[in-house]
Write a protein that holds these residues in place. Sequence first.
Motif, PDB file in Angstrom:
ATOM      1  N   HIS A 145     -11.598 -23.614  30.264  1.00 30.64           N
ATOM      2  CA  HIS A 145     -11.592 -22.316  29.580  1.00 30.64           C
ATOM      3  C   HIS A 145     -10.187 -22.034  29.025  1.00 30.64           C
ATOM      4  N   HIS A 149      -8.500 -22.174  24.985  1.00 31.50           N
ATOM      5  CA  HIS A 149      -7.789 -21.071  24.329  1.00 31.50           C
ATOM      6  C   HIS A 149      -6.585 -21.566  23.510  1.00 31.50           C
ATOM      7  N   HIS A 155     -12.907 -14.495  22.863  1.00 27.59           N
ATOM      8  CA  HIS A 155     -14.141 -14.989  23.472  1.00 27.59           C
ATOM      9  C   HIS A 155     -15.326 -14.774  22.547  1.00 27.59           C
ATOM     10  N   PHE A 159     -16.129 -19.738  20.643  1.00 27.89           N
ATOM     11  CA  PHE A 159     -15.474 -20.122  21.893  1.00 27.89           C
ATOM     12  C   PHE A 159     -16.509 -20.563  22.934  1.00 27.89           C
TER      13      PHE A 159
HETATM   14 ZN   LIG Z   1     -10.528 -16.531  28.219  1.00 24.79          ZN
END
Ligand SMILES: [Zn+2]
Length: 185
Positions: A145, A149, A155, A159
């Motif tokens: 995660h 980024h 988000h 994503f």
């Molecule tokens: Zn995040």
Amino acid sequence: VTFTIEGVGRVLAEHSIRAERLSIRVSPAGVKVVVPRGRSLSRGKEFAESKAAWIRRHVHRMDCIVQAQTAAARSAPAIKDRKTAREKILRRLQALSELHGLPYERAMIRSQKTRWGSCSIRNAISLNIKLARLPEELMDYVILHELLHTKIRGHGRKFWDRLDRLTGDARSLRRELMNYSPALL
Ligand SMILES: [Zn+2]
């Protein structure tokens, strides 16, 4: 002012300067009705009473989550020494970064109560040392995660779709992670 709603217990009604409409907040600290300025607290009470079923559902759901988190915290393996825990997380970060071609600038391991990890605009990744206590697929989920980024901020749909491909099923891993609270571990 506090009052009692059947099946819920004590509810606190409070004025707020910033609130624009009546709202209800359910947290481990209790149930609170937020009343905008210019409306009476007894109007807040009426509002909460009309939403009693909704409040009961939310209180129940929160109790279940807290219970699951407490049980998970009890059964998670303890960190015996911090150096080994740090190395385990950093090794995995390095391996996943190389495997998926997601380079980062630098990494920090910290002990935090509210977050599992973060990624700065300069691609510095910060990870919670308590990740070492999670099942491996959940530690991988948090690391991937944050690594993602470095490519996609925020988000949005893009994503989550990409994280799905990286982890297999991001949404169910995310739900699973909710059973663990860094504050309780
Ligand atoms: Zn995040």
